[in-house]
Design a protein around this motif. Structure first.
Motif, PDB file in Angstrom:
ATOM      1  N   UNK A  43     110.660 -11.180  35.876  1.00  0.00           N
ATOM      2  CA  UNK A  43     109.448 -11.180  36.698  1.00  0.00           C
ATOM      3  C   UNK A  43     109.449  -9.941  37.591  1.00  0.00           C
ATOM      4  N   UNK A  44     108.264  -9.448  37.859  1.00  0.00           N
ATOM      5  CA  UNK A  44     108.083  -8.313  38.760  1.00  0.00           C
ATOM      6  C   UNK A  44     106.931  -8.651  39.696  1.00  0.00           C
ATOM      7  N   UNK A  45     107.143  -8.461  40.975  1.00  0.00           N
ATOM      8  CA  UNK A  45     106.087  -8.604  41.964  1.00  0.00           C
ATOM      9  C   UNK A  45     105.805  -7.203  42.497  1.00  0.00           C
ATOM     10  N   UNK A  46     104.583  -6.788  42.307  1.00  0.00           N
ATOM     11  CA  UNK A  46     104.156  -5.449  42.712  1.00  0.00           C
ATOM     12  C   UNK A  46     102.939  -5.650  43.606  1.00  0.00           C
ATOM     13  N   UNK A  47     103.173  -5.997  44.861  1.00  0.00           N
ATOM     14  CA  UNK A  47     102.096  -6.395  45.761  1.00  0.00           C
ATOM     15  C   UNK A  47     101.702  -5.236  46.675  1.00  0.00           C
ATOM     16  N   UNK A  48     100.417  -4.975  46.758  1.00  0.00           N
ATOM     17  CA  UNK A  48      99.927  -3.929  47.648  1.00  0.00           C
ATOM     18  C   UNK A  48     100.338  -2.540  47.217  1.00  0.00           C
ATOM     19  N   UNK A  49     100.420  -2.310  45.912  1.00  0.00           N
ATOM     20  CA  UNK A  49     100.890  -1.024  45.410  1.00  0.00           C
ATOM     21  C   UNK A  49      99.856  -0.366  44.503  1.00  0.00           C
ATOM     22  N   UNK A  50      99.512  -1.013  43.412  1.00  0.00           N
ATOM     23  CA  UNK A  50      98.700  -0.379  42.382  1.00  0.00           C
ATOM     24  C   UNK A  50      97.356   0.116  42.891  1.00  0.00           C
ATOM     25  N   UNK A  51      96.698  -0.643  43.739  1.00  0.00           N
ATOM     26  CA  UNK A  51      95.362  -0.229  44.170  1.00  0.00           C
ATOM     27  C   UNK A  51      95.374   0.907  45.182  1.00  0.00           C
ATOM     28  N   UNK A  52      96.544   1.366  45.574  1.00  0.00           N
ATOM     29  CA  UNK A  52      96.647   2.565  46.413  1.00  0.00           C
ATOM     30  C   UNK A  52      96.997   3.798  45.588  1.00  0.00           C
ATOM     31  N   UNK A  53      96.918   3.675  44.273  1.00  0.00           N
ATOM     32  CA  UNK A  53      97.204   4.781  43.360  1.00  0.00           C
ATOM     33  C   UNK A  53      95.913   5.272  42.724  1.00  0.00           C
ATOM     34  N   UNK A  54      95.945   6.489  42.220  1.00  0.00           N
ATOM     35  CA  UNK A  54      94.811   6.994  41.453  1.00  0.00           C
ATOM     36  C   UNK A  54      94.817   6.338  40.073  1.00  0.00           C
ATOM     37  N   UNK A  55      93.682   6.433  39.378  1.00  0.00           N
ATOM     38  CA  UNK A  55      93.605   5.820  38.044  1.00  0.00           C
ATOM     39  C   UNK A  55      94.668   6.392  37.106  1.00  0.00           C
ATOM     40  N   UNK A  56      94.965   7.690  37.199  1.00  0.00           N
ATOM     41  CA  UNK A  56      95.998   8.301  36.341  1.00  0.00           C
ATOM     42  C   UNK A  56      97.384   7.752  36.687  1.00  0.00           C
ATOM     43  N   UNK A  57      97.676   7.597  37.965  1.00  0.00           N
ATOM     44  CA  UNK A  57      98.974   7.054  38.385  1.00  0.00           C
ATOM     45  C   UNK A  57      99.114   5.592  37.976  1.00  0.00           C
ATOM     46  N   UNK A  58      98.013   4.851  38.031  1.00  0.00           N
ATOM     47  CA  UNK A  58      98.036   3.438  37.651  1.00  0.00           C
ATOM     48  C   UNK A  58      98.399   3.285  36.182  1.00  0.00           C
ATOM     49  N   UNK A  59      97.815   4.112  35.330  1.00  0.00           N
ATOM     50  CA  UNK A  59      98.134   4.045  33.901  1.00  0.00           C
ATOM     51  C   UNK A  59      99.631   4.227  33.664  1.00  0.00           C
ATOM     52  N   UNK A  60     100.236   5.178  34.339  1.00  0.00           N
ATOM     53  CA  UNK A  60     101.682   5.420  34.193  1.00  0.00           C
ATOM     54  C   UNK A  60     102.499   4.255  34.752  1.00  0.00           C
ATOM     55  N   UNK A  61     102.084   3.738  35.900  1.00  0.00           N
ATOM     56  CA  UNK A  61     102.818   2.639  36.536  1.00  0.00           C
ATOM     57  C   UNK A  61     102.786   1.378  35.679  1.00  0.00           C
ATOM     58  N   UNK A  62     101.625   1.048  35.134  1.00  0.00           N
ATOM     59  CA  UNK A  62     101.513  -0.155  34.307  1.00  0.00           C
ATOM     60  C   UNK A  62     102.327  -0.011  33.026  1.00  0.00           C
ATOM     61  N   UNK A  63     102.315   1.170  32.443  1.00  0.00           N
ATOM     62  CA  UNK A  63     103.154   1.401  31.254  1.00  0.00           C
ATOM     63  C   UNK A  63     104.631   1.187  31.594  1.00  0.00           C
ATOM     64  N   UNK A  64     105.041   1.633  32.762  1.00  0.00           N
ATOM     65  CA  UNK A  64     106.435   1.455  33.186  1.00  0.00           C
ATOM     66  C   UNK A  64     106.738  -0.018  33.449  1.00  0.00           C
ATOM     67  N   UNK A  65     105.806  -0.754  34.045  1.00  0.00           N
ATOM     68  CA  UNK A  65     106.010  -2.189  34.263  1.00  0.00           C
ATOM     69  C   UNK A  65     106.163  -2.917  32.932  1.00  0.00           C
ATOM     70  N   UNK A  66     105.315  -2.588  31.967  1.00  0.00           N
ATOM     71  CA  UNK A  66     105.453  -3.178  30.632  1.00  0.00           C
ATOM     72  C   UNK A  66     106.815  -2.859  30.028  1.00  0.00           C
TER      73      UNK A  66
END
Length: 120
Positions: A43-66
Motif C-alpha cells: 500500500x502507498x499513501x500519497x496524500x496532498x502531493x499529486x495535485x501540487x505537481x504539474x501534469x508532466x510531473x504527475x505522469x512520471x509520479x503515477x508511473x513510479x507509484x505503479x
C-alpha cells in the motif's frame, strides 16, 4: 506515517522539503522511490502531493507509484469540481496557479495546483 507506524507497519516516506523530512523521520525510514525494487509495497499513501505537481510531473509520479506497488492502485484526487479552482488561473492541461481566495486557499496563493478531470 505516524498512524501506520503506531499500528505496527513498516513505514517509509519522503518529502521535498527538509522540514518535512525531519518531521517524517520520526515515524519511519526516509527513502526516495527510486531506492525500491518493482512491486515492493502492499500500500502507498500519497496524500496532498499529486495535485501540487504539474501534469508532466504527475505522469512520471503515477508511473513510479505503479512500478513500486503490488497489485492495483486507487487514486483519490482533487477534481475540477473542487472549490479551489474558482480561485485559480488556468495554465493548461489541468494545471492552475492559485491567485486568490480566503482561508486555506489564501495560504496556497502562488502555488501550482492540478485539478483532475474525469478522463484523467
Amino acid at each position: 506515517m505516524k498512524l501506520a507506524s503506531e499500528l505496527g507497519f513498516d513505514t517509509y516516506g519522503w518529502d521535498l522539503s527538509e522540514v518535512g523530512r525531519e518531521h517524517a523521520s520520526q515515524w519511519g525510514t526516509l527513502r526516495e522511490t527510486s531506492a525500491f525494487p518493482d512491486a515492493y509495497f502492499d500500500a502507498i499513501v500519497c496524500f496532498g502531493v499529486l495535485y501540487y505537481m504539474s501534469s508532466a510531473e504527475i505522469d512520471l509520479a503515477i508511473a513510479e507509484l505503479f512500478r513500486i506497488l503490488k497489485g492495483d492502485i486507487l487514486l483519490v484526487l482533487r477534481s475540477t469540481k473542487d472549490y479551489r479552482r474558482r480561485h485559480c488561473n488556468a495554465l493548461g492541461n489541468g494545471d492552475y496557479i492559485v491567485v486568490g481566495g480566503d482561508g486555506r486557499v489564501n495560504n496556497e496563493r502562488g502555488m501550482l495546483m492540478h485539478f483532475f478531470s474525469r478522463r484523467e
